[in-house]
Design a protein around this motif. Sequence first.
Motif, PDB file in Angstrom:
ATOM      1  N   GLN A 165      41.440  24.147  28.576  1.00 33.24           N
ATOM      2  CA  GLN A 165      40.035  24.103  28.971  1.00 33.24           C
ATOM      3  C   GLN A 165      39.878  24.780  30.334  1.00 33.24           C
ATOM      4  O   GLN A 165      40.759  24.670  31.191  1.00 33.24           O
ATOM      5  CB  GLN A 165      39.525  22.660  29.065  1.00 33.24           C
ATOM      6  CG  GLN A 165      39.567  21.898  27.745  1.00 33.24           C
ATOM      7  CD  GLN A 165      39.126  20.458  27.919  1.00 33.24           C
ATOM      8  OE1 GLN A 165      38.070  20.185  28.514  1.00 33.24           O
ATOM      9  NE2 GLN A 165      39.920  19.524  27.418  1.00 33.24           N
ATOM     10  N   TYR A 169      36.829  25.562  33.401  1.00 32.76           N
ATOM     11  CA  TYR A 169      35.476  25.360  33.918  1.00 32.76           C
ATOM     12  C   TYR A 169      35.312  26.176  35.208  1.00 32.76           C
ATOM     13  O   TYR A 169      36.189  26.184  36.068  1.00 32.76           O
ATOM     14  CB  TYR A 169      35.217  23.879  34.207  1.00 32.76           C
ATOM     15  CG  TYR A 169      35.368  23.008  32.977  1.00 32.76           C
ATOM     16  CD1 TYR A 169      34.298  22.819  32.107  1.00 32.76           C
ATOM     17  CD2 TYR A 169      36.585  22.407  32.677  1.00 32.76           C
ATOM     18  CE1 TYR A 169      34.429  22.036  30.970  1.00 32.76           C
ATOM     19  CE2 TYR A 169      36.730  21.619  31.540  1.00 32.76           C
ATOM     20  CZ  TYR A 169      35.652  21.441  30.695  1.00 32.76           C
ATOM     21  OH  TYR A 169      35.801  20.666  29.566  1.00 32.76           O
ATOM     22  N   TRP A 187      32.184  26.984  38.128  1.00 39.87           N
ATOM     23  CA  TRP A 187      30.814  26.683  38.544  1.00 39.87           C
ATOM     24  C   TRP A 187      30.649  27.006  40.034  1.00 39.87           C
ATOM     25  O   TRP A 187      31.637  27.157  40.774  1.00 39.87           O
ATOM     26  CB  TRP A 187      30.462  25.229  38.243  1.00 39.87           C
ATOM     27  CG  TRP A 187      31.187  24.205  39.084  1.00 39.87           C
ATOM     28  CD1 TRP A 187      30.719  23.581  40.196  1.00 39.87           C
ATOM     29  CD2 TRP A 187      32.511  23.690  38.875  1.00 39.87           C
ATOM     30  NE1 TRP A 187      31.643  22.720  40.711  1.00 39.87           N
ATOM     31  CE2 TRP A 187      32.755  22.755  39.902  1.00 39.87           C
ATOM     32  CE3 TRP A 187      33.505  23.918  37.934  1.00 39.87           C
ATOM     33  CZ2 TRP A 187      33.959  22.058  40.017  1.00 39.87           C
ATOM     34  CZ3 TRP A 187      34.707  23.228  38.031  1.00 39.87           C
ATOM     35  CH2 TRP A 187      34.927  22.306  39.051  1.00 39.87           C
ATOM     36  N   ALA A 204      27.534  19.963  38.771  1.00 38.26           N
ATOM     37  CA  ALA A 204      27.904  20.128  37.358  1.00 38.26           C
ATOM     38  C   ALA A 204      28.917  21.257  37.203  1.00 38.26           C
ATOM     39  O   ALA A 204      28.763  22.338  37.776  1.00 38.26           O
ATOM     40  CB  ALA A 204      26.663  20.424  36.520  1.00 38.26           C
ATOM     41  N   GLN A 205      29.974  21.021  36.410  1.00 36.88           N
ATOM     42  CA  GLN A 205      30.979  22.059  36.187  1.00 36.88           C
ATOM     43  C   GLN A 205      30.666  22.898  34.954  1.00 36.88           C
ATOM     44  O   GLN A 205      31.328  23.902  34.691  1.00 36.88           O
ATOM     45  CB  GLN A 205      32.367  21.439  36.039  1.00 36.88           C
ATOM     46  CG  GLN A 205      32.517  20.506  34.846  1.00 36.88           C
ATOM     47  CD  GLN A 205      33.910  19.886  34.797  1.00 36.88           C
ATOM     48  OE1 GLN A 205      34.664  19.968  35.753  1.00 36.88           O
ATOM     49  NE2 GLN A 205      34.243  19.277  33.675  1.00 36.88           N
ATOM     50  N   GLY A 206      29.633  22.536  34.193  1.00 37.47           N
ATOM     51  CA  GLY A 206      29.204  23.356  33.072  1.00 37.47           C
ATOM     52  C   GLY A 206      30.082  23.214  31.840  1.00 37.47           C
ATOM     53  O   GLY A 206      30.872  22.270  31.703  1.00 37.47           O
ATOM     54  N   ASP A 207      29.933  24.179  30.927  1.00 40.47           N
ATOM     55  CA  ASP A 207      30.663  24.141  29.660  1.00 40.47           C
ATOM     56  C   ASP A 207      32.068  24.717  29.817  1.00 40.47           C
ATOM     57  O   ASP A 207      32.341  25.490  30.748  1.00 40.47           O
ATOM     58  CB  ASP A 207      29.906  24.942  28.595  1.00 40.47           C
ATOM     59  CG  ASP A 207      28.543  24.334  28.282  1.00 40.47           C
ATOM     60  OD1 ASP A 207      28.410  23.099  28.381  1.00 40.47           O
ATOM     61  OD2 ASP A 207      27.612  25.107  27.958  1.00 40.47           O
ATOM     62  N   ASP A 208      32.939  24.341  28.874  1.00 44.27           N
ATOM     63  CA  ASP A 208      34.280  24.899  28.816  1.00 44.27           C
ATOM     64  C   ASP A 208      34.184  26.393  28.500  1.00 44.27           C
ATOM     65  O   ASP A 208      33.661  26.782  27.452  1.00 44.27           O
ATOM     66  CB  ASP A 208      35.087  24.163  27.740  1.00 44.27           C
ATOM     67  CG  ASP A 208      36.470  24.746  27.541  1.00 44.27           C
ATOM     68  OD1 ASP A 208      36.911  25.547  28.382  1.00 44.27           O
ATOM     69  OD2 ASP A 208      37.118  24.376  26.540  1.00 44.27           O
ATOM     70  N   ARG A 209      34.680  27.247  29.388  1.00 43.39           N
ATOM     71  CA  ARG A 209      34.551  28.701  29.211  1.00 43.39           C
ATOM     72  C   ARG A 209      35.453  29.241  28.106  1.00 43.39           C
ATOM     73  O   ARG A 209      35.245  30.366  27.651  1.00 43.39           O
ATOM     74  CB  ARG A 209      34.896  29.411  30.525  1.00 43.39           C
ATOM     75  CG  ARG A 209      34.023  29.017  31.710  1.00 43.39           C
ATOM     76  CD  ARG A 209      32.601  29.502  31.564  1.00 43.39           C
ATOM     77  NE  ARG A 209      31.796  29.138  32.721  1.00 43.39           N
ATOM     78  CZ  ARG A 209      30.935  29.952  33.315  1.00 43.39           C
ATOM     79  NH1 ARG A 209      30.785  31.177  32.872  1.00 43.39           N
ATOM     80  NH2 ARG A 209      30.236  29.530  34.354  1.00 43.39           N
ATOM     81  N   GLY A 231      35.819  27.656  25.137  1.00 43.30           N
ATOM     82  CA  GLY A 231      35.266  27.279  23.827  1.00 43.30           C
ATOM     83  C   GLY A 231      36.358  26.728  22.923  1.00 43.30           C
ATOM     84  O   GLY A 231      37.076  25.791  23.292  1.00 43.30           O
ATOM     85  N   THR A 232      36.516  27.333  21.760  1.00 41.19           N
ATOM     86  CA  THR A 232      37.547  26.886  20.812  1.00 41.19           C
ATOM     87  C   THR A 232      38.863  27.636  21.017  1.00 41.19           C
ATOM     88  O   THR A 232      39.818  27.425  20.268  1.00 41.19           O
ATOM     89  CB  THR A 232      37.073  27.093  19.366  1.00 41.19           C
ATOM     90  OG1 THR A 232      36.753  28.481  19.167  1.00 41.19           O
ATOM     91  CG2 THR A 232      35.838  26.257  19.071  1.00 41.19           C
TER      92      THR A 232
END
Length: 365
Positions: A47, A49, A51, A57-62, A64-65
């Motif tokens: 994972q 992150y 930001w 907020a650290q946001g979404d996992d860059r 992804g899958t």
Amino acid sequence: MPSRVALALALLASLLPFAARAQQPANQRNEPREVTVANETDRTLQQLYVWRTGTPAQGDDRLGTNVLPPRASLRVPLGRSTNCNWEVRALFDEGEEIRRRVDVCRAPRAVLTDSGPRREVEVANEADLELRELYLFAPGSTDQGRDRLGTSIVPPGEAFKLRLRGDAMRECVWDVRGVFADDTEERKARLDICRTPRFAFGDPTLPTRETPVLNRARRTLRELFAVPAAPEGPLPEDRAWGPDRLGSAVITPRESFRLRVRSRDCAFDLRGIFDDDSTEVRRNVDLCVVQGVVFGEQVADAQPRKVTLLNRHARTIQQAFVSPTESRDWGDDVLGNGVLATGGRIEVQAVSGCRADLRIVFDTG
């Protein structure tokens, strides 16, 4: 006409915004930002992150899958921003994490490295098959821990650098388990990697037999098997062909694959399976002397078949080609110097096997 002075003033006025922008500090420009994250550890990044510094907020996992394997890097776009300072948080497959603060205006690269000393052990794969999983664990323990290869594999004849850190680095004696592409496994008990920081799976004393396998069919060769040659006579339907020698690979049309086996035998039976489930077998191939093995070509000793061509088209046929489906070219014109007029019939010697491709060329070209 405007004077030269007026033109010079107009040009200067048009350049002023650009000059002012060039003098503007980088952290005040609203420009596209990005950061390159380099995974220089020996672990898989699960994972990621990124930001802006100062935001909660650290946001979404860059990722992804996806994952980021060892020694790989990823460019992460950050969009337009006047902010130069960004936070990077990386989570690895062992649950550990690394944090970095990056000034993307000055040095837009975050390098993730392992901290502290580490020990390197070389694992050599001297077996015939891909090494798919590797486990090191305390002698006698029932908990084998994680797969040390992660997303990697070790092809036959190659080696893998295993890096141990922290408490694991201080231990010398381990039990080792390797799992191959066909789910077979090999175990080694109580290896002292401090005295001997290299060990091998397979038997390195066995001779290596290698030959290229060429696919001349028009379809992909999906599986390849090689076992010591059986005695002459029909092969039993339930014959055990062993593991797929291609592992995770395939042989696409016109491509080749280097078959590698360790054995004291020279004579092998080979079996190929294509992506349409058709099968070809090459028997008693001497891997000690052969220069290559071809799948998808007409078998030399097969009997040719007769095919009758009847022209019910309104045009005269100038050329006709009947080619094995597996062949790489059309071969010769079966009409020779003749033609086949409307209503005409001709019997020609065709290819062996039951499947063929037909190509007709009319008098119009």
